[in-house]
Enzyme design. Structure first.
Site, PDB file in Angstrom:
ATOM      1  N   GLY A   1       1.292  -5.630   1.184  1.00 51.96           N
ATOM      2  CA  GLY A   1       0.145  -5.895   0.338  1.00 51.96           C
ATOM      3  C   GLY A   1       0.524  -6.470  -1.010  1.00 51.96           C
TER       4      GLY A   1
ATOM      5  N   GLU B   1       0.600 -10.009  -0.534  1.00 51.11           N
ATOM      6  CA  GLU B   1      -0.772 -10.517  -0.458  1.00 51.11           C
ATOM      7  C   GLU B   1      -1.389 -10.661  -1.850  1.00 51.11           C
ATOM      8  OE1 GLU B   1      -2.715  -9.343   3.713  1.00 51.11           O
ATOM      9  OE2 GLU B   1      -2.051  -7.578   2.590  1.00 51.11           O
TER      10      GLU B   1
ATOM     11  N   ALA C   1       0.831  -1.201   0.000  1.00 49.38           N
ATOM     12  CA  ALA C   1       0.000   0.000   0.000  1.00 49.38           C
ATOM     13  C   ALA C   1       0.867   1.254   0.000  1.00 49.38           C
ATOM     14  CB  ALA C   1      -0.904   0.005   1.234  1.00 49.38           C
TER      15      ALA C   1
ATOM     16  N   GLU D   1       4.296  -5.527   7.559  1.00 45.97           N
ATOM     17  CA  GLU D   1       3.261  -4.799   8.302  1.00 45.97           C
ATOM     18  C   GLU D   1       3.582  -4.655   9.790  1.00 45.97           C
ATOM     19  OE1 GLU D   1       0.998  -6.617   4.786  1.00 45.97           O
ATOM     20  OE2 GLU D   1       2.697  -7.141   6.071  1.00 45.97           O
TER      21      GLU D   1
END
Length: 264
Positions: free
Chosen positions: A114, A117, A63, A137
């Site tokens: 992310g 992910e 992100a 994270e």
């Protein structure tokens, strides 16, 4: 220029994250463009498989911290509840994760947070030798919330999930392969060719059967044995439809057998 490049060639959708100046960090605009790309890919009958990659030297750095996180600082519970239906990466991690067409991640560089992910949400991960993976994270006071933990547990097991989620350490493509997180590691200059080779191998098969198999795999996750066996049986025997494609493929197989030389 669009933050997502979307091309269609020979039944393959090529989806490329296009913010190389930020290592393809996902902001709202890129996320929305990905949502549109996944939606179109799912609906287009001329497309049977997708390859997703990143422009430049990274797959995706996760992100965009300058734009993604501030909107959650003052979010209320309803905002969070609405987010449940739409995950990261245009919803491929959650919300559009039920697309039954196969998706290949061609991981051309770092896949962080992310970005990791997004790669995990794909069905196959082909990694360049210089690719790296990490769940950063925890270094920012968070942990994965868009399928990272769920998918690492499902793909590689509890011990690997605890290791990566709690340490936030970076792993190489080779270690990711040893842990079962990627399918293949190839030289950087062979990445896209390898992804296309895999795509074309899948395209040789019945796409009805391929999609039913993927749907079945997604459906049986977490079910008890009897329920899983029931779902597999129903999906498998119903996916052949009126048997027209099965009959055609069987006739092609029998014809090849007639023309092949006797191995004895």
């Amino acid at each position: 220029m669009s933050k997502v490049l979307y091309e269609k060639r020979d039944r393959i959708a090529y989806i490329t994250l296009n913010r190389p100046e930020t290592l393809n960090a996902v902001d709202d605009e890129l996320d929305e463009a990905l949502w549109q790309a996944w939606t179109d890919f799912n609906a287009d009958d001329a497309l049977d498989i997708a390859i997703v990659s990143g422009m430049g030297r990274a797959f995706c750095a996760g992100a965009d911290l300058n734009t993604w996180l501030p909107k959650w600082e003052h979010a209320n519970m309803l905002d969070i509840r609405k987010n449940v239906g739409r995950g990261f990466g245009g919803g491929i991690t959650r919300g559009q994760h039920r697309i039954c067409k196969p998706i290949i991640a061609a991981v051309n560089g770092p896949a962080i947070g992310g970005g990791f992910e997004i790669a995990l949400a794909c069905d196959f991960r082909i990694a360049a030798e210089t690719a790296q993976f990490a769940s950063f994270e925890v270094r920012r006071g968070l942990h994965q919330g868009d399928g990272g933990i769920v998918r690492i547990v499902a793909i590689a097991g509890l011990a690997v999930a605890l290791d990566l989620a709690l340490t936030g350490r970076m792993i190489s493509a080779d270690e990711a392969y040893r842990l079962g997180l990627v399918n293949r590691v190839v030289p950087d200059d062979q990445l896209m060719a390898t992804a296309e080779e895999l795509a074309n191998q899948i395209l040789q098969n019945s796409q009805q059967a391929v999609r039913s198999a993927k749907e079945t795999i997604l459906d049986i996750i977490g079910r008890r044995l009897d329920d899983a066996l029931r779902v597999e049986t129903l999906n498998a025997y119903s996916s052949v439809g009126d048997f027209s494609e099965v009959n055609t493929r069987l006739q092609q197989f029998y014809q090849r057998k007639k023309t092949e030389p006797d191995p004895t």
